[in-house]
Design a protein around this motif. Structure first.
Motif, PDB file in Angstrom:
ATOM      1  N   GLY A 232       0.813  -1.200   0.000  1.00 24.89           N
ATOM      2  CA  GLY A 232       0.000   0.000   0.000  1.00 24.89           C
ATOM      3  C   GLY A 232       0.855   1.262   0.000  1.00 24.89           C
ATOM      4  N   ARG A 233       0.187   2.380   0.161  1.00 25.38           N
ATOM      5  CA  ARG A 233       0.888   3.672   0.161  1.00 25.38           C
ATOM      6  C   ARG A 233       1.036   4.188   1.572  1.00 25.38           C
ATOM      7  NH1 ARG A 233      -2.302   7.377  -3.896  1.00 25.38           N
ATOM      8  NH2 ARG A 233      -1.173   9.044  -2.817  1.00 25.38           N
ATOM      9  N   ILE A 234       2.279   4.428   1.970  1.00 23.56           N
ATOM     10  CA  ILE A 234       2.501   5.098   3.243  1.00 23.56           C
ATOM     11  C   ILE A 234       2.547   6.593   2.928  1.00 23.56           C
ATOM     12  CG2 ILE A 234       4.045   5.347   5.220  1.00 23.56           C
ATOM     13  CD1 ILE A 234       2.957   2.526   5.025  1.00 23.56           C
ATOM     14  N   LEU A 235       1.653   7.331   3.532  1.00 26.01           N
ATOM     15  CA  LEU A 235       1.584   8.758   3.227  1.00 26.01           C
ATOM     16  C   LEU A 235       2.759   9.482   3.892  1.00 26.01           C
ATOM     17  CD1 LEU A 235      -2.269   9.230   3.649  1.00 26.01           C
ATOM     18  CD2 LEU A 235      -0.982   8.503   1.644  1.00 26.01           C
ATOM     19  N   VAL A 239       1.611  15.630   9.435  1.00 21.51           N
ATOM     20  CA  VAL A 239       0.505  14.733   9.785  1.00 21.51           C
ATOM     21  C   VAL A 239      -0.844  15.323   9.348  1.00 21.51           C
ATOM     22  CG1 VAL A 239      -0.764  13.665  11.693  1.00 21.51           C
ATOM     23  CG2 VAL A 239       1.724  13.603  11.670  1.00 21.51           C
ATOM     24  N   ALA A 240      -1.007  16.623   9.562  1.00 19.97           N
ATOM     25  CA  ALA A 240      -2.276  17.266   9.196  1.00 19.97           C
ATOM     26  C   ALA A 240      -2.548  17.103   7.694  1.00 19.97           C
ATOM     27  CB  ALA A 240      -2.259  18.735   9.587  1.00 19.97           C
ATOM     28  N   GLN A 242      -1.258  14.722   5.784  1.00 19.73           N
ATOM     29  CA  GLN A 242      -1.483  13.297   5.520  1.00 19.73           C
ATOM     30  C   GLN A 242      -2.957  12.953   5.742  1.00 19.73           C
ATOM     31  OE1 GLN A 242       1.057  10.304   7.253  1.00 19.73           O
ATOM     32  NE2 GLN A 242       2.762  11.742   7.456  1.00 19.73           N
ATOM     33  N   VAL A 243      -3.528  13.490   6.801  1.00 16.82           N
ATOM     34  CA  VAL A 243      -4.931  13.200   7.111  1.00 16.82           C
ATOM     35  C   VAL A 243      -5.834  13.734   6.003  1.00 16.82           C
ATOM     36  CG1 VAL A 243      -6.833  13.674   8.703  1.00 16.82           C
ATOM     37  CG2 VAL A 243      -4.594  13.015   9.606  1.00 16.82           C
ATOM     38  N   ILE A 244      -5.553  14.965   5.554  1.00 15.79           N
ATOM     39  CA  ILE A 244      -6.355  15.537   4.460  1.00 15.79           C
ATOM     40  C   ILE A 244      -6.247  14.653   3.219  1.00 15.79           C
ATOM     41  CG2 ILE A 244      -6.539  17.505   2.863  1.00 15.79           C
ATOM     42  CD1 ILE A 244      -5.657  19.273   5.301  1.00 15.79           C
ATOM     43  N   LEU A 246      -5.454  11.463   3.126  1.00 20.33           N
ATOM     44  CA  LEU A 246      -6.100  10.165   3.390  1.00 20.33           C
ATOM     45  C   LEU A 246      -7.610  10.250   3.173  1.00 20.33           C
ATOM     46  CD1 LEU A 246      -6.084   7.220   4.491  1.00 20.33           C
ATOM     47  CD2 LEU A 246      -6.358   8.192   6.770  1.00 20.33           C
ATOM     48  N   VAL A 247      -8.225  11.256   3.759  1.00 18.58           N
ATOM     49  CA  VAL A 247      -9.676  11.399   3.645  1.00 18.58           C
ATOM     50  C   VAL A 247     -10.065  11.611   2.181  1.00 18.58           C
ATOM     51  CG1 VAL A 247     -11.663  12.834   4.282  1.00 18.58           C
ATOM     52  CG2 VAL A 247      -9.991  12.164   6.022  1.00 18.58           C
ATOM     53  N   LEU A 249      -8.354  10.477  -0.415  1.00 17.94           N
ATOM     54  CA  LEU A 249      -8.183   9.198  -1.105  1.00 17.94           C
ATOM     55  C   LEU A 249      -9.342   8.241  -0.805  1.00 17.94           C
ATOM     56  CD1 LEU A 249      -4.364   8.658  -0.460  1.00 17.94           C
ATOM     57  CD2 LEU A 249      -5.435   8.827  -2.721  1.00 17.94           C
ATOM     58  N   LEU A 250      -9.770   8.234   0.446  1.00 17.64           N
ATOM     59  CA  LEU A 250     -10.870   7.334   0.819  1.00 17.64           C
ATOM     60  C   LEU A 250     -12.153   7.730   0.108  1.00 17.64           C
ATOM     61  CD1 LEU A 250     -10.285   6.860   4.672  1.00 17.64           C
ATOM     62  CD2 LEU A 250      -9.734   5.259   2.821  1.00 17.64           C
ATOM     63  N   LYS A 251     -12.310   9.050  -0.085  1.00 20.30           N
ATOM     64  CA  LYS A 251     -13.532   9.525  -0.729  1.00 20.30           C
ATOM     65  C   LYS A 251     -13.464   9.368  -2.249  1.00 20.30           C
ATOM     66  CE  LYS A 251     -16.384  13.677  -1.152  1.00 20.30           C
ATOM     67  NZ  LYS A 251     -17.677  13.003  -1.155  1.00 20.30           N
TER      68      LYS A 251
ATOM     69  N   ALA B 299      -1.963  -2.888   4.402  1.00 21.53           N
ATOM     70  CA  ALA B 299      -2.738  -1.639   4.322  1.00 21.53           C
ATOM     71  C   ALA B 299      -2.695  -1.056   2.912  1.00 21.53           C
ATOM     72  CB  ALA B 299      -2.192  -0.638   5.333  1.00 21.53           C
ATOM     73  N   ASP B 300      -3.821  -0.513   2.487  1.00 21.56           N
ATOM     74  CA  ASP B 300      -3.837   0.227   1.222  1.00 21.56           C
ATOM     75  C   ASP B 300      -3.263   1.616   1.437  1.00 21.56           C
ATOM     76  OD1 ASP B 300      -5.623  -1.520  -0.687  1.00 21.56           O
ATOM     77  OD2 ASP B 300      -6.510  -1.614   1.313  1.00 21.56           O
TER      78      ASP B 300
END
Lengths: 257, 324
Positions: A232-235, A239-240, A242-244, A246-247, A249-251, B299-300
C-alpha cells in the motif's frame, strides 16, 4: 456426571498456510488443540471438580492427534478416545464427523457435552449442534458462562456482542466462546499422570459404521491462497496534510466514505 | 435443472438485515431460474414480507407465533421444518449470522444433508454452482460443491451483492400456522451491548483498536469515528487481553472475521492471527507509530503517527467533507 468434550487438532494460529498439490501443506507445521476447544476442556474440568464425575475427550483424526489428547489429559481430563479414520476415509465433511461422534456417544450416559464453537481451520461450527441433534439433546452455542445446579442449567451466551441469559436443563451440549474461562496450562505432574491415563483407539469397524454410512455430502474441489495484496501507500509529509490526503483518497480513489 | 430455493430472512430491531437480501441474491443464482421462496419466522413479521419480494424473492411464507419472538433453536427449527415440509425445496440459504450459525446445523442434521457454511462467493449457476468459503479464517480459501441431494448454504454478510431493490415487484405472501411446542430453553434476559446497533460482522466500516489505544477511554475517539462513518468498532486480541474492551469485539483467527468496505486499524501491530480476521477487507487503513509494523504490509493507505493525533483530525476532516 458424565462429561464429554469434542476436540480437534488444528494448525497453530502462528502458522502461515501454504498449499502444495492442491492440499494444505502440513510440512513442519506446529499443531495445537483448537483454541475454542481448550475453553471447552477447561470448563469440563471445572464442572467435574464441582460436581464429581468424569471428563472424556474425544477426537477424530489420525495417530498424530494422540498428542493433543494427551495434552487434554494433562490439563485434567480423565479419559480420551481417538477415532482413527485415516485408513477408512479419504474425504470427510461435517456430516461425516458428526455421525461418527454421535454413533460413539449414542449408547453412553451423557450429561454434558462441550465443544468449541468453531474450529479455526474449517471454520464451519457445525459439528457440535449436529451431534446434539443426532443424539436428540438440546444445545446452546457460543456460551460465555455456565452454571449447573442439579439438572438445571443457567447459561450466558454471546450473540453478536449482545448477551443472552438462558435457562435449560441437562442433558445438554454447549459450545464455548472466548471469555468462558482461562484455560490452564498442563502442570508437570499433570503431564506425567497423562501418560498413564486411558486412551482408547477406535476405528469405524468398532462403531459398526460402514464407509457409506458416513460418506461426505459435500466435496472440496480446490484449495487456494488469497491473492497477495500489493504494498500500500505510506503517506508522507506533515501529519495534518497526511490526514487531508487520506480522507481525500478514501472519498475519491477508494470511494468508501 | 432449475431449483426451488428457500431463503430464511432475518430481522433485527424490526427491519430485515442486509444479509437477508444478499441471501436472496445467492438463492437466485443457485436457483438457475427456479422459484425463490422467502421465509420469515417471528412474532410479527408479516410486514417485512414485501421487502423480501422487492429484493428478488418470488413469494414469501411467514410463520408467526409468540414463541418465535426471540430465537431459540427448538422453536425456530419447528417452524422452519414445517415450511420445509410444505415447500420441499431443493436448496436452502441462510445468512451466516449468530442465528444462521446456530440453526443451520440442526436443520441440516434433521435433513441428513450437507451444509456449506460461510460462503463468500458463488461461481456458476444452478446445478453447476460452486461455493467459495474461507478456511483458516481467511488465510486460505476452498471451493466446495454439493455432491447430491439437498443443497444447503449459509452466506457471510457483506460479500454477495444484493439485487437491486424493485418496489414494483409483487408476489404472494402466505401465512403458515405452526404449533410451536416443547421448548427446552427459556431466554430470561437479553443485554444489548452492541454499539449503536451496527453489528461488527455486517458493518461496512470497522474502526479497530489495538494495544496502542492504551485504555478503555482510548477507544472513545475510535467510537466517534466509527459512529460518524456509520460503522462499528473492533479490537485486536491485545486490546481485549488488556481489558480495554469486551472480547465480543475481538477480530482475528480467534474472534470475528470481518470483511468491511473500509477497515481502519489504529494502534494495531498486525499479528498474523489478527490479519487472518481482517485482511480480506476491501480497503485497509493503518495508523501506527511504528513504521515497521506488520499491519502496513496489508494496508492500502498508511499513516505513521500517533492515533490520538490522527483520529481526531480524521474526524474533523470527514465532518468537513460531509457538510460540503
Amino acid at each position: 456426571m458424565n462429561i464429554y468434550v469434542l476436540v480437534k487438532r488444528t494448525f497453530d494460529t502462528e502458522e502461515k498456510i501454504t498449499v502444495s498439490n492442491g492440499k494444505i501443506s502440513e510440512d513442519g507445521a506446529e499443531f495445537i488443540i483448537n483454541p475454542y476447544d481448550e475453553y471447552a476442556i477447561e470448563e469440563a474440568i471445572q464442572v467435574r471438580d464441582a460436581n464429581d464425575g468424569e471428563v472424556t475427550v474425544i477426537t477424530i483424526g489420525g495417530e498424530d492427534a494422540e498428542k493433543q489428547l494427551r495434552t487434554a489429559l494433562a490439563m485434567g481430563a480423565d479419559k480420551a478416545v481417538l477415532i482413527d479414520t485415516e485408513d477408512d476415509l479419504d474425504e470427510m465433511d461435517e456430516f461425516t464427523s458428526a455421525k461418527i461422534i454421535a454413533e460413539y456417544l449414542k449408547d453412553k450416559e451423557v450429561d454434558l457435552i462441550l465443544a468449541g464453537n468453531v474450529a479455526i481451520d474449517g471454520g464451519s461450527g457445525q459439528v457440535g449442534p449436529r451431534v446434539a441433534e443426532l443424539l436428540g439433546i438440546n444445545y446452546v452455542t457460543t456460551i460465555t458462562n455456565l452454571e449447573i445446579n442439579g439438572t438445571s442449567v443457567k447459561i450466558i451466551r454471546d450473540v453478536e456482542g449482545d448477551s443472552e441469559t438462558i435457562e435449560t436443563s441437562l442433558p445438554l451440549l454447549v459450545t464455548a466462546q472466548q471469555g468462558l474461562n482461562e484455560p490452564r496450562y498442563p502442570s508437570l505432574p499433570g503431564i506425567m499422570k497423562a501418560k498413564k491415563k486411558p486412551l482408547e483407539k477406535l476405528e469405524l469397524d468398532d462403531l459398526d459404521l460402514e464407509e457409506d454410512d458416513v460418506e461426505a455430502k459435500t466435496q472440496t474441489i480446490e484449495i487456494y491462497l488469497p491473492p497477495q495484496k500489493a504494498a500500500g501507500r505510506i503517506l508522507e509529509g506533515e501529519v495534518a496534510n497526511q490526514v487531508i490526503e487520506l480522507v481525500n483518497l478514501l472519498k475519491n480513489e477508494a470511494k468508501v466514505i | 435443472m432449475s431449483k426451488k430455493v428457500v431463503v430464511l430472512g432475518e430481522a433485527r430491531e424490526g427491519a430485515l438485515r442486509n444479509v437477508s437480501f444478499e441471501a436472496i441474491a445467492a438463492a437466485k443464482k443457485i436457483s438457475g431460474g427456479g422459484e425463490v421462496v422467502g421465509v420469515l419466522l417471528g412474532d410479527a413479521v408479516q410486514s417485512l414480507a414485501e421487502e423480501m419480494i422487492h429484493y428478488g424473492a418470488d413469494r414469501v411464507v411467514t410463520v408467526e407465533h409468540p414463541h418465535l419472538k426471540l430465537y431459540t433453536s427448538d422453536a425456530f427449527s419447528q417452524a422452519f421444518m414445517a415450511v420445509y415440509e410444505q415447500e420441499k425445496p431443493e436448496a436452502i440459504v441462510f445468512g451466516h449470522t449468530a442465528l444462521g450459525k446456530d440453526l443451520s446445523p440442526k436443520i441440516a442434521s434433521k435433513l441428513a444433508s450437507g451444509l456449506i457454511s460461510d460462503v463468500t462467493a458463488i461461481e456458476g449457476e444452478g446445478d453447476a454452482a460452486v461455493f467459495i468459503r474461507p478456511i483458516f479464517s481467511g488465510k486460505a480459501f476452498e471451493k466446495v460443491k454439493n455432491k447430491d441431494g439437498l443443497l444447503f448454504i449459509t452466506v457471510r454478510p457483506n460479500n454477495i451483492a444484493p439485487l437491486e431493490h424493485d418496489a414494483g415487484r409483487t408476489g404472494g405472501v402466505a401465512a403458515l400456522a405452526v404449533d410451536v411446542t416443547n421448548l427446552r430453553t427459556i431466554i430470561s434476559e437479553v443485554i444489548r451491548k452492541s454499539t449503536e446497533g451496527v453489528d461488527l460482522s455486517e458493518a461496512k466500516v470497522v474502526v479497530a483498536g489495538g494495544r496502542g489505544v492504551k485504555s478503555a477511554e482510548g477507544f472513545e475517539p475510535l467510537q466517534e469515528l466509527a459512529t460518524l462513518l456509520g460503522g462499528a468498532i473492533g479490537a485486536s486480541r491485545g486490546a481485549c487481553d488488556a481489558d480495554y474492551c469486551d472480547y465480543s469485539l475481538q477480530i482475528g483467527q480467534t474472534g470475528k472475521v470481518v470483511t468491511p468496505d473500509l477497515y481502519i486499524a489504529a494502534g494495531i501491530s498486525g499479528a498474523i492471527q489478527h490479519m487472518a480476521g481482517m485482511s480480506n477487507s476491501k480497503v485497509i487503513v493503518a495508523i501506527n507509530k511504528d513504521s515497521e509494523a506488520n499491519i502496513f504490509k496489508v494496508a492500502d493507505y498508511g499513516i505513521v503517527g500517533d492515533l490520538f493525533e490522527v483520529i481526531p483530525m480524521m474526524i474533523e476532516e470527514i465532518k468537513k467533507i460531509k457538510t460540503n
